[in-house]
Design an enzyme around this catalytic site. Sequence first.
Site, PDB file in Angstrom:
ATOM      1  N   ASN A   1      14.073  -4.236 -11.152  1.00 52.01           N
ATOM      2  CA  ASN A   1      12.882  -5.081 -11.194  1.00 52.01           C
ATOM      3  C   ASN A   1      13.097  -6.258 -10.231  1.00 52.01           C
ATOM      4  O   ASN A   1      13.935  -7.115 -10.483  1.00 52.01           O
ATOM      5  CB  ASN A   1      12.669  -5.579 -12.633  1.00 52.01           C
ATOM      6  CG  ASN A   1      11.433  -6.444 -12.780  1.00 52.01           C
ATOM      7  OD1 ASN A   1      10.844  -6.881 -11.796  1.00 52.01           O
ATOM      8  ND2 ASN A   1      11.047  -6.704 -14.019  1.00 52.01           N
TER       9      ASN A   1
ATOM     10  N   HIS B   1       3.895  -2.462 -10.624  1.00 52.04           N
ATOM     11  CA  HIS B   1       5.080  -3.306 -10.729  1.00 52.04           C
ATOM     12  C   HIS B   1       6.207  -2.458 -11.308  1.00 52.04           C
ATOM     13  O   HIS B   1       6.009  -1.689 -12.245  1.00 52.04           O
ATOM     14  CB  HIS B   1       4.791  -4.500 -11.620  1.00 52.04           C
ATOM     15  CG  HIS B   1       6.010  -5.310 -11.936  1.00 52.04           C
ATOM     16  ND1 HIS B   1       6.884  -5.724 -10.956  1.00 52.04           N
ATOM     17  CD2 HIS B   1       6.507  -5.763 -13.109  1.00 52.04           C
ATOM     18  CE1 HIS B   1       7.867  -6.407 -11.522  1.00 52.04           C
ATOM     19  NE2 HIS B   1       7.670  -6.445 -12.828  1.00 52.04           N
TER      20      HIS B   1
ATOM     21  N   CYS C   1       6.330 -11.943 -12.040  1.00 50.61           N
ATOM     22  CA  CYS C   1       6.255 -10.547 -11.581  1.00 50.61           C
ATOM     23  C   CYS C   1       4.860 -10.158 -11.088  1.00 50.61           C
ATOM     24  O   CYS C   1       4.714  -9.185 -10.361  1.00 50.61           O
ATOM     25  CB  CYS C   1       6.708  -9.593 -12.680  1.00 50.61           C
ATOM     26  SG  CYS C   1       8.425  -9.839 -13.135  1.00 50.61           S
TER      27      CYS C   1
END
Length: 329
Positions: free
Chosen positions: A286, A256, A119
């Site tokens: 996500n 993020h 990520c």
Amino acid sequence: MSTGGGVIRSRVVGCGAYLPERVMTNAELADLVNTDDAWITARTGIRQRHIAAEGECTSDLATAAAKNALAAAGLEAGDIDLIVLATATPDFTFPATATMVQANLGIRRGAAFDIQAVCSGFIYAIATADNFLKAGQHKRALVIGAETFSRILDWEDRTTCVLFGDGAGAVVLEAGEGTGGNGDRGILTSHLHADGRYRDLLYVDGGPSRTKTVGHLRMTGREVFRHAVVNLAEAVNEALAATGLAPTDLDWIVPHQANLRIIEGTAKKLGVDPARVVVTVDHHGNTSAASVPLALAEAMADGRIQPGHLVLLEAMGGGFTWGSCLVRI
Ligand code: UT7
């Protein structure tokens, strides 16, 4: 960093996004696993995510985002001499997905390679490209975050399958002259971190060398959450300390997009007005390495982020890895 003298700055001259057509709602997930819209919305802020079509791969998403970024920059593919692509879901174990994007775009020169920091991948990728540009080795870079996490989810595990989505975002970075001061357009500072002791909290249980399989994502969410708020706030403060700037100097934070509660918790810890934080987790879920450039592209396209704005990018992911990047658009 704030002293005078000519320096090379990596300027963001274009940004683009691509999301697969298919949207999957929380209600649809409730038909697959023992979950419901109320739990997902309350615990994560996610309402829907995009899912790649059968046969639609990370390289396809990345190529579409790259084309959109080039169009936004008013540049041709042939102007690019570096491609850095962040992904944890490559088309193949090798070659790098970046080389497939390079071929798709018809680029025949320069370097193309992948970065694997899950990520945090886009932060790692943009910091890497920035260093190549600052070193004078390349002039114009495509920096891409692209993922098809739907392919590595355990669709019977309600603690993970409700969280992730597919997508891609890209920026074009161009080397330009700067004064070295904080008023320069371009990347002002970036900070990367890793701590491999935490591998077991967020990992994929397969891989070519260990299992000869692709594997599925496994996460101890509560523990990752705890680390995320602390690490992200530290990474942001590090970028501010390196430039002598204050949280109030930031026009936008583009975090993020893992969980709305992490995004809000980090903003609160930093004392940043939540209205200055770009949120897309509600409609993207996500998307791992794609989440920061997707959010950046959305806020640039709708005019929230304007030329001259000071924007802080930050992310945290498996490894653990985390980092921040401060850029004046
Ligand atoms: O992008 C990389 C970084 N990743 C992250 O930053 C993710 C970080 N973690 C998180 O976002 C959150 O920890 C989650 C969203 C993953 C989970 O939220 P939480 O508030 O930490 O929930 P929890 O894991 O503590 O679970 C609470 C309860 C559990 O039930 P019991 O044990 O209290 O009876 C879970 O079994 O919620 C249950 N649960 C669910 N219930 C309905 C877990 N997943 C679901 C679900 N639907 N999908």
